[in-house]
Each structure stands twice: as C-alpha cells, then as structure tokens.
Design an enzyme around this catalytic site. Structure first.
Site, PDB file in Angstrom:
ATOM      1  N   HIS A   1       0.831  -1.214   0.000  1.00  0.00           N
ATOM      2  CA  HIS A   1       0.000   0.000   0.000  1.00  0.00           C
ATOM      3  C   HIS A   1       0.867   1.268   0.000  1.00  0.00           C
ATOM      4  O   HIS A   1       0.677   2.158  -0.830  1.00  0.00           O
ATOM      5  CB  HIS A   1      -0.947   0.022   1.204  1.00  0.00           C
ATOM      6  CG  HIS A   1      -1.592   1.358   1.389  1.00  0.00           C
ATOM      7  ND1 HIS A   1      -2.633   1.800   0.598  1.00  0.00           N
ATOM      8  CD2 HIS A   1      -1.307   2.374   2.231  1.00  0.00           C
ATOM      9  CE1 HIS A   1      -2.965   3.028   0.961  1.00  0.00           C
ATOM     10  NE2 HIS A   1      -2.182   3.415   1.953  1.00  0.00           N
TER      11      HIS A   1
ATOM     12  N   HIS B   1       1.389   5.067  -2.664  1.00  0.00           N
ATOM     13  CA  HIS B   1       1.652   6.477  -2.350  1.00  0.00           C
ATOM     14  C   HIS B   1       2.867   7.080  -3.041  1.00  0.00           C
ATOM     15  O   HIS B   1       2.900   8.286  -3.284  1.00  0.00           O
ATOM     16  CB  HIS B   1       1.880   6.648  -0.838  1.00  0.00           C
ATOM     17  CG  HIS B   1       0.629   6.613  -0.020  1.00  0.00           C
ATOM     18  ND1 HIS B   1      -0.272   7.649   0.004  1.00  0.00           N
ATOM     19  CD2 HIS B   1       0.137   5.667   0.830  1.00  0.00           C
ATOM     20  CE1 HIS B   1      -1.265   7.353   0.829  1.00  0.00           C
ATOM     21  NE2 HIS B   1      -1.045   6.146   1.338  1.00  0.00           N
TER      22      HIS B   1
ATOM     23  N   SER C   1      -3.894   0.639  -4.528  1.00  0.00           N
ATOM     24  CA  SER C   1      -3.335  -0.604  -3.986  1.00  0.00           C
ATOM     25  C   SER C   1      -4.405  -1.668  -3.770  1.00  0.00           C
ATOM     26  O   SER C   1      -4.134  -2.715  -3.195  1.00  0.00           O
ATOM     27  CB  SER C   1      -2.574  -0.327  -2.682  1.00  0.00           C
ATOM     28  OG  SER C   1      -3.430   0.228  -1.705  1.00  0.00           O
TER      29      SER C   1
HETATM   30 FE    FE Z   1      -2.210   5.297   2.912  1.00  0.00          FE
END
Ligand code: FE
Ligand code: PHE
Length: 296
Positions: free
Chosen positions: A134, A139, A201
């Site tokens: 994730h 990100h 994700s």
């Molecule tokens: Fe996050």
C-alpha cells in the site's frame, strides 16, 4: 519476522484508540524472504494490469521512471535517488502507523514513512493496516510529481498547525487526506482516473470506484469534503473528483484554513453516502450494497 510494537493511545473522532507506534528503522532489505518478493511481484503485476487505463498517467509514468517493477521489492535507497532529483522527497522505513503528529512532521520535512514489511500470502486481497505494498506502490509514485509533492508537504505543515487548534480541525483535515491522498479521483480528457493510494493498492476498489454505479462521484469542494464522513471497512460510498493537481493545490495550499476551520466549527457532518443539492454530480450512486451504519 516479528518485531515488538509499542502501543500508545491517540484521540480521534471515536475517542482514544490504540496506535502502534514505532520508530524509524533502516529498511532490512536483506531479510525479505523469497516469499516476500513473490508477494510483491504478484501484487505488482496484478495491479499494473488493472491500472493501465484506470490510474492517472502521472502515477503510471512516475512509477516506471523511478524504477519500481515486479522483479523484487524495491530498495528505498534506490528510489530515493530518483525522488531526490525529482522533488526532494525521501522515503523512511517504519514499522507501521506513526502517531499523528510524528506523521505530519515527517511530511512537513518531505519524508514519507513507508511500512517496510509486506503482507502474508493469505492477505493478498485484503489487509486492514497499511503494509509495504500500500505505502510504496500506492503512495510513492506521485511524490515524483512536483505539484503533488508540494501538496503533501503542505498537508504535513497544515497538520502540525491544525493539531494546535484541536480535534475538530484535525478531523476536517483527516477527511481531506482520506478523500484526496487515499481515495481521490481525477478528471482527464480520457475520463475519470484514480490517484488515491487506497484505491491504487486495491484490486477490487480500482474497478469499483470507476465502473460501479453504486458509489457517488462528486466534484471536489474543500469545505464539503471536510464535513464528509467516510468508510474504513468497506469501499467508499462517495469519491471526490478533482479537475487537476493544480486545482487541488490552489484549493488547499493557497487558503489559510484557520477561518475555514472556524466556519466549520459545530457544523453537522455529512454521512458518507449523502448527495447535496450543491454538489456537482458525475454519478449519483445507486447505493447498492451499502451498509447503513459504520461511517467514521
Ligand atoms: Fe495510505
Ligand atoms: N493551507 C492549509 C492551512 O492553512 C494547509 C494545507 C495545505 C492543508 C494543503 C492541507 C493541504 O492550514
């Protein structure tokens, strides 16, 4: 590999909740098992395929440009060479969620905390807490984009500031993060695309957020977003759509949030699935499959 976690408590909308706090560590890259690398490869390949015509082009281009690929779990030091050159951001390895103020401070310093461990094979499709996949896959690519990079830093600075104003401003700001950084959609000439890491994700939500008629897709509006509750245990009932990263920047970085927090003080929150008369509606959700309670 088990690392002991320290539990602290943090004030949230729901009162004090336990937070697993941990310090910054070196990414223990040599300790990843063959199974860890395989989990990364499986997830990477699967999401890449799903995201080709669903993620915003800035995400896909930057992910490639920084050399993230399926061959092995990336070394943060290697990615940091690219980040440093592009925007001055730096990845730091952490054990898990940080206390809120530590998180804000790191962002303010252009340091992005990334959970160094990856989920187990039996957690491939869902894991409640953020893991390496994730944090890194979702990100990090957009930290290569100059405007988004500045937005993230300003968010950190804004968070440090909001924490001196109390819980309501903090919850306004958390909702902004949730509906942009984690679950944001962006309008492009080719249609809506994903830029939020919580979606990027997730295999299921990458498809759901764009193709399902169930959720609302609504034009981004700062104070509207700051009032809107959200879901942490199901797909979102509402996604907010920005026109561009410039629009997001102008709407959030430029204005002083002080008067906005003051104006929102005591205002009633909007349930996660509600559409208001003032909304710009891309899709009015059918609400199919929605749970009636549980908005955070
Ligand atoms: Fe996050
Ligand atoms: N402009 C905000 C403030 O005055 C800071 C901020 C910027 C918050 C970007 C979120 C995102 O506090």
């Amino acid at each position: 590999m088990e690392t002991p976690r320290r539990v602290e408590h943090q004030m949230t909308d729901k009162g004090y909740v336990p937070v697993y706090t941990t310090a910054v560590v070196e990414q223990p890259w040599a300790q990843y098992s063959a199974e860890d690398h395989q989990t990364w490869a499986t997830l990477f390949k699967r999401q890449q395929e799903i995201l080709q015509d669903r993620a915003c082009p800035e995400f896909l281009e930057n992910q490639a440009a920084m050399g993230m690929n399926e061959s092995q779990i990336p070394k943060f030091d290697d990615l940091n060479v690219h980040l440093k050159k592009a925007t001055g951001w730096k990845l730091i390895a952490v054990e898990g969620l940080l206390p809120e103020l530590d998180f804000f401070m790191h962002l303010k310093n252009r340091e992005f905390p990334v959970t160094w461990w990856i989920r187990r094979p039996d957690q491939i499709d869902y894991i409640a807490e953020p893991d390496l996949f994730h944090d890194l896959f979702g990100h990090v690519p957009l930290l290569m984009n100059p405007i988004f990079a500045d937005y993230m830093q300003a968010y950190g600075a804004g968070g440090v500031r909001a924490s001196t104003f109390g819980n309501e401003p903090l919850s306004n700001l958390t909702r902004l993060y949730w509906y942009t950084v984690e679950f944001g959609l962006i309008n492009t000439p080719k249609g809506l695309r994903i830029y939020g890491a919580g979606i990027l994700s997730s295999k299921g939500e990458s498809i759901h957020c764009l193709e399902s008629n169930a959720p609302n897709r609504i034009g981004f509006d700062l104070s509207r977003v700051m009032r809107t509750r959200y879901r942490i245990d199901t797909y979102q009932k509402t996604y907010f759509v920005i026109d561009s990263f410039e629009q997001l920047f102008r709407a959030t970085v430029d204005p002083d949030f002080g008067p906005i927090y003051y104006h929102l003080k005591g205002a009633e929150s909007v349930p996660a699935g509600t559409v208001l008369d003032t909304d710009t509606v891309f899709n009015r959700g059918t609400g199919e499959g929605w749970l009636t309670d549980g908005d955070v």
